[in-house]
Design an enzyme around this catalytic site. Structure first.
Site, PDB file in Angstrom:
ATOM      1  N   ASP A 216      -1.822  -1.024   5.992  1.00  4.49           N
ATOM      2  CA  ASP A 216      -2.195  -0.586   7.331  1.00  4.49           C
ATOM      3  C   ASP A 216      -3.676  -0.303   7.469  1.00  4.49           C
ATOM      4  O   ASP A 216      -4.157  -0.077   8.574  1.00  4.49           O
ATOM      5  CB  ASP A 216      -1.411   0.671   7.725  1.00  4.49           C
ATOM      6  CG  ASP A 216      -1.720   1.848   6.811  1.00  4.49           C
ATOM      7  OD1 ASP A 216      -2.335   1.620   5.748  1.00  4.49           O
ATOM      8  OD2 ASP A 216      -1.345   2.986   7.142  1.00  4.49           O
TER       9      ASP A 216
ATOM     10  N   ASP B 295      -6.934  -3.243   3.404  1.00  2.52           N
ATOM     11  CA  ASP B 295      -5.866  -4.179   3.074  1.00  2.52           C
ATOM     12  C   ASP B 295      -6.096  -5.566   3.659  1.00  2.52           C
ATOM     13  O   ASP B 295      -5.395  -6.515   3.302  1.00  2.52           O
ATOM     14  CB  ASP B 295      -4.522  -3.652   3.596  1.00  2.52           C
ATOM     15  CG  ASP B 295      -4.132  -2.337   2.963  1.00  2.52           C
ATOM     16  OD1 ASP B 295      -4.211  -2.248   1.731  1.00  2.52           O
ATOM     17  OD2 ASP B 295      -3.759  -1.406   3.688  1.00  2.52           O
TER      18      ASP B 295
ATOM     19  N   ASP C  44       0.848  -1.173   0.000  1.00  3.63           N
ATOM     20  CA  ASP C  44       0.000   0.000   0.000  1.00  3.63           C
ATOM     21  C   ASP C  44       0.890   1.232   0.000  1.00  3.63           C
ATOM     22  O   ASP C  44       2.072   1.160   0.333  1.00  3.63           O
ATOM     23  CB  ASP C  44      -0.891  -0.023   1.249  1.00  3.63           C
ATOM     24  CG  ASP C  44      -1.930   1.077   1.242  1.00  3.63           C
ATOM     25  OD1 ASP C  44      -2.344   1.478   0.145  1.00  3.63           O
ATOM     26  OD2 ASP C  44      -2.313   1.528   2.321  1.00  3.63           O
TER      27      ASP C  44
ATOM     28  N   LYS D 199     -13.519  26.478  -3.522  1.00  5.82           N
ATOM     29  CA  LYS D 199     -12.191  25.871  -3.476  1.00  5.82           C
ATOM     30  C   LYS D 199     -11.144  26.844  -2.929  1.00  5.82           C
ATOM     31  O   LYS D 199      -9.991  26.852  -3.354  1.00  5.82           O
ATOM     32  CB  LYS D 199     -11.768  25.354  -4.862  1.00  5.82           C
ATOM     33  CG  LYS D 199     -12.631  24.203  -5.364  1.00  5.82           C
ATOM     34  CD  LYS D 199     -12.054  23.580  -6.608  1.00  5.82           C
ATOM     35  CE  LYS D 199     -12.909  22.431  -7.091  1.00  5.82           C
ATOM     36  NZ  LYS D 199     -12.997  21.319  -6.142  1.00  5.82           N
TER      37      LYS D 199
END
Length: 1141
Positions: free
Chosen positions: A751, A755, A414, A525
């Site tokens: 983590d 996963d 990852d 934004k």
């Protein structure tokens, strides 16, 4: 009609990156429709307005079906419903206009739902009981053989007690050894298993809930579907919720999706994928800013978190490579031992006509073949290695994981939190016409920031500090020790400003109070604030930061030379160049601007109003640009470089944007070559015209995975540099399974909750301790305690070392089998006196041999970096893939149950019957005899050395010493054969005298003569094994040199063995039990020493021959790897730009 949809993750990325998320929506009638980029606040869409069957067409020209959208991996559809439909479905009353006045659920109805559906908690994973785990350890084939041998000892004792009194010791010892082996393995497993099933801890303890118009705290476990919850910054979402009202809500979904940036959430939705739905927040996500009112739609195991955890629980963990190879070796030894025992039992019956003698002899042969100490030795070696890895912050939950890490050929990792820090960090500042570096990394572009009050730098630091919505958990400690609550990008700017301003940082907010603020939102934004920051024209200053293109539109001047000058086309061009350069590196880019408000129009007490917009909306002064990145962790680049240098294929599998993933990959040695698109751009050709051999790198979008064919997967795995971006949990799982299907031994790091399925399915799952979720820790077999990816390299090296040392240890241990078996064979065939007894075999196997073999646990590598330059021991090659496919064709798949669609699982009896029939089939023998390119733990070369070469030399040495001692005692080999073949029983204390050539030997003389010879044989085996102990150290080098003596425990091991032999020999009570003689002379040991030197010379000549005929397979050097250490990360540029004004 085509439209580009972007989310917060795409802010600050260059236009070239946007096409990777370009999609075309088609309505049911075939007409194209443009979905809004984000839903307006407080606007609710009915389900009729959401396309029920969108067709998705990617610019990458990949044929993707609608059913393959990543959102299909998660069973949740409430995001497609309107607020009214949600209220009807869950019988809840709300007031969208005034959510705080919502009625919520009736308390009685909520109580009934809680009783019906159960608490809002995840079902903990099932655990085997301690007794069951111990019995599993005890039921290994080796231990079962030892137990069976121990039981047979009692059988022999029952047949003839007086002649087999030694069995009284042997039986309990053999059974005890089996129990000890199981106990050692069980204890290590029990010790390594943390209570990582703290899945329930991911549920926050209390949540603010509205029931019957009352807002109050409630235990999160008592939440039910339909409850109205109030979420605010810092809260952890207690369940999957449908947002119907909120202000500036952002959540961190990184543990679920891998997306590193906070995601905006609020009422309204245009996305079909539930993980991207803007009106859903998920269990375990963290609220990083804003607040919201939401309706609970899923609880407990039905949440997305629960579904992912269930996917992980459903994955079956395969047997480790080490277990498979030890099982094969044990089966071979078992088959040989049983066959030999049966043959010599029949021979004993035929020759001696004595059942008790035959069974006793057969058991002695069986015990001689079985290396009783091998299971304990393997377990202890792995235990010691596991402790050594724990000191390197690598926790091994399963002992076999130590060696598996050294065997991996494929590492899927990852990005967020594993390769990177999951912490946005300022990298460069462009202001006042100059580029500055915000870090101190070697090779960074730009000038260092030496003066924080320099024009432009001061404005950027003040804006980062004052124009911010970041909150601190405390203010009595330095900023670097505080927990920052808020947007990750803002957090990065605040850390940067605090590091530069020092003690001035905390004073700014008090000295320059905020009088007005417009928070960041997806429509504007940008964030704007007005502060009491006096200047020459007045007391107030407007500060603004946000998306560069939005900020630039509001500006008419630019800061240059410390003054505001007109923003002309020249400055516009420079801005475009710098912005494109920053964004092309995968960085997040923000712009800064300010306006010094005139005191006449805006006095200090001026009342600004957001609704009436009575503040300036243009004419700002453009201050500059800041780029931020989620930097790689320290040591990651070198770690990946070493992995690739060791022949391990490393792939990044992330939920982040493809361009961001590629940019990180190029900084950490993951990607060195060009992609197909890069080659096409460089050569001016179409992407389809670029050949497969012209590029080495691939970046694959997760939405393409479902449409990939077997040929596509083969093409992917042939490439050395691959990144998977925008992946879902199911995508990650499929990647691992595809890699395993072609023979890869897969390691997976991660983590996040997302996963967990891949971590459990992999041969070795590696989770992070500090940043890792409890679900990922539960699924993994190994945990990095310091969250340092670089620790994996130490683990791989340790795994390769432990495999090499295990092989050396087995090579050494098995060698003594032949010196034990040959005397047994001669005893029945020639016949000869019993040269070695079963109790003496145990002295060898469980005494000095195991002491010496354990010293290999501390054996260092032969060369400093040799292990990490070798090919993986089971490399995946075209030939190995073809062999694997051919083997699958030889073994048809299990029949499928038509009712369930799952493979039929045979019963235990049927499985045992199938295993028993297997050796009598041609397929089984073809599998066994098929040559493999990889290295196995016990191969032909090891067996040849242990049984046919060193074993025979050691056996000859032992026989020579035995007969020399007998000869010195007055018994020639011919006499010994005659006495053993006689109907009279000799060599006992009560045996009749034996006369030969006028010399008479009493029974007592015969007994001590035989025991003297036995003792000499025992010491002969020990001495030749000491030489073998050093010889087996050498695999890559000749068995000479200082490296042979670096492991001081080797000397402790064989000295301890010598002390043990002396104790059982020269201590009178013990020599009676072990059939040794305290009168044995060490002089005869010199014969064994001479054979030891011959063995050393033979091993040297053999090594020279093997170097020519079977050289070691080193992995080719990879050009372009950057292996020098870094503090942050090295940022390489592919081109240079002129940064001068």
């Amino acid at each position: 009609m085509r439209t580009t949809t972007t989310g917060p993750a795409d802010e600050g990325l260059p236009p070239a990156a946007m096409h990777q998320r370009t999609i075309t929506f088609s309505s049911a009638d075939g007409n194209a429709v443009r979905p809004p980029a984000t839903a307006p606040r407080h606007v609710f869409h009915s389900s009729a307005s959401v396309d029920k069957d969108p067709k998705i067409e990617f610019d990458s020209s990949v044929d993707t079906k609608a059913d393959d959208v990543p959102g299909k991996n998660v069973d949740i559809t409430e995001h497609l419903l309107t607020v009214e439909q949600i209220c009807d479905k869950f019988s809840v009353q709300i007031d969208p206009a005034r959510p705080q006045d919502s009625f919520g659920l009736d308390a009685a109805h909520a109580a009934r739902l809680l009783e019906t559906n159960g608490p809002n908690s995840l079902t903990p994973p099932k655990k085997k009981s301690a007794l069951r785990r111990f019995l599993i350890c005890l039921s290994s084939l080796f231990n079962l053989m030892l137990i069976a041998s121990g039981i047979l000892m009692f059988v022999v004792l029952a047949i003839d007690y007086s002649a087999n009194q030694a069995s009284l010791y042997m039986g309990p010892i053999l059974i005890g050894v089996a129990i000890l082996n199981a106990a050692v393995e069980w204890y290590q497993q029990h010790k390594s298993e943390n209570t990582l099933a703290a899945l329930l801890q991911m549920i926050p303890p209390k949540t603010h809930v509205i029931r019957e118009r009352k807002l109050g705290p409630l235990q999160s476990a008592d939440l039910v579907v339909g409850d109205v919850v109030f979420l605010r910054m810092g809260d952890k979402v207690p369940a999957d919720c449908y947002v119907f009202a909120g202000t500036d809500l952002k959540v961190d979904n990184s543990s679920l999706t891998g997306e590193s940036d906070p995601q905006e959430r609020g009422p309204g939705n245009t996305m079909r994928n539930p993980l991207e739905a803007t009106n859903l927040v998920f269990n375990s996500s963290l609220v990083v800013s804003g607040q919201a009112y939401a309706i609970v739609v899923r609880t407990g195991d039905n949440t997305v978190l629960g579904q992912i955890a269930e996917m992980a629980a459903g994955e079956v963990k395969g047997e480790s490579p080490l277990n498979r190879e030890i099982s094969i070796f044990v089966r071979i030894i078992t088959a040989v031992a049983l066959t030999t025992a049966i043959v010599f039992f029949i021979a004993g019956i035929c020759i001696r006509k004595n059942f008790a003698f035959a069974i006793n002899f057969a058991i002695g042969t069986l015990v001689a073949w079985v290396p009783e100490g091998l299971p304990t030795m393997v377990t202890m070696l792995l235990t010691i290695a596991a402790k050594r890895m724990a000191s390197e912050n690598v926790l091994v939950k399963n002992l076999q994981g130590v060696e598996t890490l050294g065997a991996i050929t494929f590492l899927a990792t990852d990005k967020t939190g594993t390769l990177t820090r999951n912490q946005m960090t300022a990298t460069n500042i462009w202001t006042n016409g100059a580029m500055y570096t915000a870090t101190r990394a070697h090779g960074d572009m730009g000038e260092p920031i030496d003066d924080v009050d320099a024009p432009g730098i001061r404005e950027v630091l003040f804006t980062s500090t004052l124009c911010s919505s970041i909150k601190f958990d405390r203010t009595d400690v330095p900023v670097e020790k505080r927990q920052l609550l808020g947007d990750a990008t803002e957090s990065g700017l605040v850390r940067f400003a605090a590091a530069r301003l020092g003690d001035r940082f905390d004073e700014l907010a008090d000295r320059h109070a905020k009088v007005f603020e417009i928070p960041f939102n997806s429509a504007n934004k940008w964030m704007l604030s007005i502060h009491q920051l006096p200047h020459s024209d007045g007391p107030l200053t407007l500060l603004i930061k946000g998306a560069p293109e939005r900020i630039l539109r509001l500006c008419s001047t630019i800061l240059d030379g410390g003054k505001a000058v007109a923003l002309d086309s020249g400055y516009q061009a420079k801005y475009d160049e710098v912005y494109e350069h920053m964004a092309s590196r995968g960085h997040r880019v923000l712009a800064f601007a300010q306006l010094q408000l005139g005191g006449d129009e805006f006095p200090a007490d001026f009342a600004f109003d957001k609704r009436n917009a009575n503040y300036p909306t243009d004419g700002y002064t453009f201050v500059g640009l800041a780029s931020l990145e989620d930097p790689p962790k320290h040591g990651v680049r070198e770690a990946i470089g070493r992995c690739r240098g060791a022949g391990i294929q490393v792939m990044m599998v992330t939920g982040d944007h493809p361009l961001t993933a590629e940019a990180i990959g190029r900084k950490i040695n993951l990607v060195l070559g060009e992609t197909r698109e890069g080659v096409a751009a460089r050569t001016g050709r179409a992407v389809g015209e670029v050949g497969e051999d012209e590029y080495d790198a691939m970046v694959i979008h997760g939405e393409q995975i479902a449409a990939m064919t077997d040929e596509d997967w083969e093409r992917v795995f042939r490439k050395p540099e691959v990144i998977f971006a925008r992946t879902s949990p199911k995508n990650k799982l499929e990647i691992v399974m595809r890699a395993q299907s072609i023979g890869h031994i897969c390691g997976v790091t991660g983590d996040g909750v997302n996963d967990a399925p891949a971590l459990k399915c992999a041969d070795l799952g590696i989770a992070m301790n500090n940043s890792g979720s409890d679900v990922s820790k539960e699924a993994a077999a190994m945990i990095l305690l310091d969250d340092n990816f670089a620790s994996i390299v130490k683990g791989i090296e340790e795994g390769r070392l432990i495999f090499a040392n295990l092989k050396k240890s087995i090579r050494y241990t098995v060698t003594h089998t032949i010196p034990e078996v040959v005397p047994q064979i001669l005893y029945i065939i020639v016949p000869l006196p019993p040269m070695i007894t079963s109790i003496m075999i145990l002295v060898i196997d469980l005494g000095f041999e195991i002491l010496a073999a354990l010293t290999y646990a501390w054996e260092p590598a032969e060369t400093a970096n040799g292990l990490m330059k070798l090919q993986p021991r089971k490399p995946v090659t075209p030939r190995s893939i073809a062999q694997l496919q051919a083997r699958r064709l030889r073994h048809p798949p299990a029949p499928v149950d038509p009712a369930t669609g799952k493979p039929v699982v045979l019963g235990r009896v049927a499985r045992l019957a199938a295993k028993a029939r297997a050796p009598f089939t041609r397929v089984w023998w073809k599998d066994v005899l098929e040559r493999s390119d990889g290295e196995v733990l016990v191969d032909g070369e090891l067996l040849s050395w242990s049984y046919l070469e060193a074993g025979l030399i050691s056996a000859i040495s032992s026989l020579v010493v035995f007969f020399v001692v007998l000869y010195k005692k007055g018994i020639t080999p011919r006499q010994a054969q005659a006495m053993a073949n006689s109907d009279t029983t000799y060599f006992n204390k009560d045996s009749p005298p034996y006369t030969y050539n006028g010399v008479t030997m009493s029974g007592n003389d015969q007994f001590y003569a035989l025991n003297d010879a036995r003792t000499a044989l025992l010491f002969s085996i020990y001495i030749t094994q000491v030489f073998n102990l050093f010889i087996c150290k050498a695999r890559q080098r000749l068995p000479f040199g200082r490296f042979m003596f670096r492991n001081m425990t080797t000397f402790y091991g064989f000295i301890a063995g010598l002390v043990l032999l002396c104790l059982v020999t020269y201590i009178p009570p013990l020599n009676t039990v072990f059939n040794t003689s305290y009168k044995a002379l060490p002089l005869y040991w010199l014969i064994a020493v001479a054979f030891g030197f011959f063995l050393l010379a033979y091993a040297t000549a053999r090594m020279l021959v093997l170097r020519r005929t079977r050289p070691l397979q080193w992995h080719p050097t990879i050009e372009g790897l950057h292996m020098h250490p870094t503090v942050w990360s090295t940022r390489h540029t592919t081109r240079s730009i002129d940064l001068a004004p």
